[in-house]
Design an enzyme around this catalytic site. Structure first.
Site, PDB file in Angstrom:
ATOM      1  N   HIS A 204       0.819  -1.224   0.000  1.00  0.00           N
ATOM      2  CA  HIS A 204       0.000   0.000   0.000  1.00  0.00           C
ATOM      3  C   HIS A 204       0.857   1.280   0.000  1.00  0.00           C
ATOM      4  O   HIS A 204       0.940   1.945  -1.017  1.00  0.00           O
ATOM      5  CB  HIS A 204      -1.015   0.053   1.160  1.00  0.00           C
ATOM      6  CG  HIS A 204      -1.968  -1.085   1.175  1.00  0.00           C
ATOM      7  ND1 HIS A 204      -2.793  -1.371   0.107  1.00  0.00           N
ATOM      8  CD2 HIS A 204      -2.221  -2.045   2.112  1.00  0.00           C
ATOM      9  CE1 HIS A 204      -3.517  -2.431   0.392  1.00  0.00           C
ATOM     10  NE2 HIS A 204      -3.192  -2.872   1.588  1.00  0.00           N
ATOM     11  N   ASP A 255      -5.085  -8.188  -3.632  1.00  0.00           N
ATOM     12  CA  ASP A 255      -5.423  -7.917  -2.233  1.00  0.00           C
ATOM     13  C   ASP A 255      -6.739  -8.580  -1.799  1.00  0.00           C
ATOM     14  O   ASP A 255      -6.782  -9.775  -1.612  1.00  0.00           O
ATOM     15  CB  ASP A 255      -5.417  -6.399  -2.003  1.00  0.00           C
ATOM     16  CG  ASP A 255      -5.370  -6.025  -0.531  1.00  0.00           C
ATOM     17  OD1 ASP A 255      -5.383  -6.934   0.322  1.00  0.00           O
ATOM     18  OD2 ASP A 255      -5.327  -4.819  -0.212  1.00  0.00           O
TER      19      ASP A 255
HETATM   20 ZN   LIG Z   1      -3.538  -6.978   2.441  1.00  0.00          ZN
END
Ligand SMILES: [Zn+2]
Length: 341
Positions: A204, A255
């Site tokens: 991220h 994800d």
């Molecule tokens: Zn994750």
């Protein structure tokens, strides 16, 4: 009468460097007004998982990945050891290269996610390795791992030449809590504890500031961007232009698996950069294909992304000249153009 021969072209495959396969079932029904409310539902789903459910659900999800042109997956796994073996079997059945990013969880989450000590965690990693499962170290986040766990895990990764993946900078609250506990931001804490290096991937980095991005640049770490999930969860978006200016390597992950389409992840990444910078081609075609395949493979400690074939007769590619093929795939196609992975 014989059927017409499909016109196929071979291209590099895609690598999915960050997946939580069980979260595929949450798409469309995950309630919650923000990340934290969504997380409550996610933890309930995590609690439900057994080795049997992981074996079947993950194989189904991994087959979707394979069909979308993904050749290897890094499964960021926090459901415990028994289900780690089941996930590895599911990947094998689906024909996907698999790296178990086995998660260290000291506090928070649910009981099944946690290990009693960092030594116990590293023993779990060793058990997986002994069974021939490719592994990476994955302190879940600075939220879930205290400083001393991070130090120990970084030391082990260095000694054993293992990749290290960690969530960081996904949510503002995580940064505030880290500041309150440690007096530094998450990526600064990872630097202090020895967790940053060329085999490190930060998942991220959505809210990383300039100083944190400088630390990533200086250490040679990679950022794994997960744009469709970051959009779905209202996380924000990667400071893509600042990452690009610093030359920090990027890779992609599906994800939460709300979408399984590497072309869409790459298009989103470039779209974010264009919105930020007011110009086109911030990441050129070659750069995006690097991010989609080789960078992900390197992030997982794999040799390369393998190959896929694309159907030139797919309606999305009608009228596209061969010379523009890779750019057209990024700009205007979904993963259904993949004929075989
Ligand atoms: Zn994750």
């Amino acid at each position: 009468m014989s059927s017409p021969v499909a016109r196929l072209v071979t291209l590099p495959g895609f690598v999915n460097a960050h997946s939580h396969a069980f979260q595929r079932v949450l798409r469309g029904r995950a309630a919650g007004a923000d990340f934290w409310e969504w997380r409550t539902g996610m933890l309930t789903e995590a609690e439900r998982q057994t080795p049997e459910s992981v074996r079947s659900l993950y194989e189904r999800t991994y087959r979707e990945m394979r069909a979308a042109g993904i050749t290897a997956v890094g499964e960021f796994h926090y459901l415990g050891l028994e289900t780690a073996w089941a996930a590895a079997e599911a990947a094998k059945a689906a024909g996907l290269a698999f790296v178990c990013l086995h998660v260290a969880y000291a506090r928070g989450g649910t009981e099944r996610m946690r290990q009693p000590s960092v030594t116990a965690y590293l023993q779990e990693v060793e058990r997986l390795r002994e069974d021939g499962v490719a592994v990476g170290l994955a302190p879940h986040s600075v939220r879930a791992c205290p400083r001393e766990w991070l130090v120990e895990i970084a030391r082990f990764a260095e000694a054993e030449h293992l990749v290290l993946h960690v969530h960081a900078g996904e949510q503002p609250r995580e940064i505030e809590e880290c500041m309150a506990e440690h007096g530094v931001r998450p990526i600064e804490l990872l630097a202090e504890t020895g967790c940053l290096g060329e085999r490190t991937t930060i998942v991220h980095a959505t809210h990383a500031n300039g100083a944190e991005l400088d630390l990533l640049r200086d250490s040679g770490a990679t950022i794994c961007a997960c744009p469709t999930t970051e959009a779905d969860l209202g996380d924000g978006f990667l400071p893509a232009v600042r990452v690009r200016h610093r030359g920090i390597p990027l890779c992609i992950g599906s994800d939460s698996n709300v979408r399984i389409d590497p072309l869409e992840e790459l298009r989103e990444l470039e779209g974010i950069a264009r919105r930020q910078d007011g110009r086109r081609g911030v990441f050129d075609t070659d750069a995006l294909w690097e991010i989609g395949g080789p960078n992900g493979a390197a992030s997982l400690g794999l040799d390369g992304p393998g190959t896929i074939t694309v159907d030139l007769d797919h309606p999305s590619l009608h009228g596209v000249a061969r010379v523009h093929l890779r750019a057209a795939l990024l700009a205007g196609c979904g993963a259904d153009v993949v004929a075989m992975a």
